[in-house]
Design an enzyme around this catalytic site. Structure first.
Site, PDB file in Angstrom:
ATOM      1  N   ARG A  55       0.900  -1.378  -0.400  1.00 39.89           N
ATOM      2  CA  ARG A  55      -0.186   0.093   0.127  1.00 39.89           C
ATOM      3  C   ARG A  55       0.902   1.072  -0.162  1.00 39.89           C
ATOM      4  O   ARG A  55       1.126   1.329   1.014  1.00 39.89           O
ATOM      5  CB  ARG A  55      -0.773  -0.183   0.966  1.00 39.89           C
ATOM      6  CG  ARG A  55      -2.049  -1.049   0.840  1.00 39.89           C
ATOM      7  CD  ARG A  55      -2.437  -1.636   2.296  1.00 39.89           C
ATOM      8  NE  ARG A  55      -2.333  -2.289   3.694  1.00 39.89           N
ATOM      9  CZ  ARG A  55      -2.886  -2.352   4.155  1.00 39.89           C
ATOM     10  NH1 ARG A  55      -4.156  -2.654   4.712  1.00 39.89           N
ATOM     11  NH2 ARG A  55      -1.815  -2.991   5.426  1.00 39.89           N
ATOM     12  N   ASP A  57       1.909   4.792  -0.209  1.00 42.67           N
ATOM     13  CA  ASP A  57       1.269   6.397   0.424  1.00 42.67           C
ATOM     14  C   ASP A  57       2.040   7.156  -0.454  1.00 42.67           C
ATOM     15  O   ASP A  57       2.410   7.279  -1.527  1.00 42.67           O
ATOM     16  CB  ASP A  57       2.222   6.709   1.267  1.00 42.67           C
ATOM     17  CG  ASP A  57       1.961   6.076   2.740  1.00 42.67           C
ATOM     18  OD1 ASP A  57       0.926   5.705   2.861  1.00 42.67           O
ATOM     19  OD2 ASP A  57       2.591   5.791   3.924  1.00 42.67           O
ATOM     20  N   ARG A 202      10.893   5.112   4.650  1.00 49.25           N
ATOM     21  CA  ARG A 202      11.382   7.202   5.125  1.00 49.25           C
ATOM     22  C   ARG A 202      11.814   7.142   6.424  1.00 49.25           C
ATOM     23  O   ARG A 202      12.000   8.143   6.308  1.00 49.25           O
ATOM     24  CB  ARG A 202       9.694   7.446   4.259  1.00 49.25           C
ATOM     25  CG  ARG A 202       9.975   7.219   3.680  1.00 49.25           C
ATOM     26  CD  ARG A 202       8.281   7.689   2.455  1.00 49.25           C
ATOM     27  NE  ARG A 202       7.554   8.585   3.146  1.00 49.25           N
ATOM     28  CZ  ARG A 202       6.907   9.029   2.940  1.00 49.25           C
ATOM     29  NH1 ARG A 202       5.286   8.625   2.662  1.00 49.25           N
ATOM     30  NH2 ARG A 202       6.126  10.453   3.452  1.00 49.25           N
TER      31      ARG A 202
END
Lengths: 255, 255
Positions: A55, A57, A202
């Site tokens: 999924r 972002d 990240r």
């Protein structure tokens, strides 16, 4: 449609995530899953569910996203590719299609993922690169970053490197975390593991960059892991540098 | 401002033309010259004229556009670069700045230009490439295209390869027209000449592609040139494959 007697179709996808609110379908904002689902539903004349491996972002790109859906249609893989690409915008492409066994699930069958995070350290970023690189015009201590990265390899509770989630589901194994410099003012983080928590890549990058700028010592990484406290890690690096490169499956799940 | 006692500042620019109505300032549509002029006028607190080397059309990109303006400000080249880039969107970048002699004019001092036209012949175009490649999924006879290109080299009246303009201003010299294939499904046209008419590169490419698909013989090129009739040449290839690569000036104009 039920899944019995239906074909299970696996899609390999690439997309430039710049203009999207991420992979996952939502009520507000255009998503990659949303556009693909709309294309599939139009082809079938009824709603079709699409399962995605990762999924991603908002603003994150994919070189090798995987998804699957069940169908009663008899199209060949090239026909699926053509039919879907004909309805999708050019920044989302189906790059290959295969029929797989009924048990294959893009998300639950996955056993590993590869991610890449790109940054540009020069004073200015080219107009052709700014969508795909985090602009970070600072001198970085690569050796310190590599030492910090070494502490993250292996199996850990990565709760400190992810958004708040259920504690018992935050253990992951990171098999690879290499930092290469393909060009004097470019840095590329390559990560491979059995799974990644939300914002994990990240946050790892954001933390390693603080190490690179000597804002925190490499040796602080074990303490951050230990804390299981997101506030101990560095900032979440911005999305445009991140690419989902590939999703790994056991060979038998694809046959 | 008059130009006496003013500094003449030369800008080297790169831009992704995808989102713009071309270089030249106009009343409707956002242009690169328009945004640069607005940034300069804001810095000066009064209107500033900006002269560009090549008036790239809507959707055309630049790796080495050149422009100049006159100023009474005392900024250093790095200060100009920072001030302008701070006001420009990321798809337009000032990549270098130099103070030049008062006689330098980005357009009138230019003695040559380099263009590149890129196309992709694979069945699908990557989401990361579609803005910069013309998608042309056909088999092409490269040898025929190269033969056709050879007829265009040298000094000719290129009226047949440009939009209708004043007849006596359509003679140009083409020094280079090479076609390379950097990758099995990519083709790249490289052109260098003393000047190019409007749509000239794209009409040359559109015509050579017809030769490549055996829709017209290579030997028809001299007749097309001779006709000075735009209707004899092939279609204008679309803008997204075109890049203004560099503008050449005599060394003395830059000192």
């Amino acid at each position: 449609m039920t899944n019995s007697n239906l074909r299970n179709i696996k899609l390999l996808l690439q997309y430039d995530g710049s203009n999207y609110s991420g992979w996952q379908i939502q009520h507000n904002g255009t998503t990659i899953q949303g556009l693909l689902t709309a294309a599939l539903s139009q082809i079938h004349g009824q709603p079709v569910k699409l399962y995605g491996a990762g999924r991603t972002d908002a603003g994150v790109h994919a070189l090798g996203q995987v998804a699957n859906f069940f169908t009663n249609k008899n199209l060949t893989p090239p026909q699926w590719q053509k039919a879907l690409n004909g309805q999708l915008p050019p920044d989302i492409r189906v790059v290959s299609v295969a029929e797989v066994s009924a048990s294959f699930h893009a998300r639950f069958s996955a056993i590993g993922k590869h991610y890449r995070y790109q940054l540009c350290t020069s004073a200015t970023v080219s107009p052709f690169d700014y969508r795909y690189y985090y602009h970070y015009p600072y001198a970085l201590n690569l050796a310190a970053m590599e030492q910090a990265a070494s502490y993250l390899l292996g199996t850990h509770d990565f709760a400190a490197f992810a958004t708040a989630t259920n504690k018992d589901a935050t253990v992951r194994t990171l098999h690879q975390l290499t930092i290469i410099s393909p060009h004097p003012d470019r840095l590329c983080f390559q990560l491979q593991g059995n799974g990644f928590l939300r914002y994990m890549v990240r946050t790892i990058v954001g933390t390693l960059l603080e190490v690179g700028r000597q804002q925190r010592p490499a040796a602080s990484i074990p303490e951050i892991l230990q804390s299981q406290d997101r506030r101990q890690a560095g900032p979440t690096a911005p999305p445009q540098g991140l690419f989902l490169v590939a999703v790994e499956y056991p060979a038998e799940s694809l046959s």
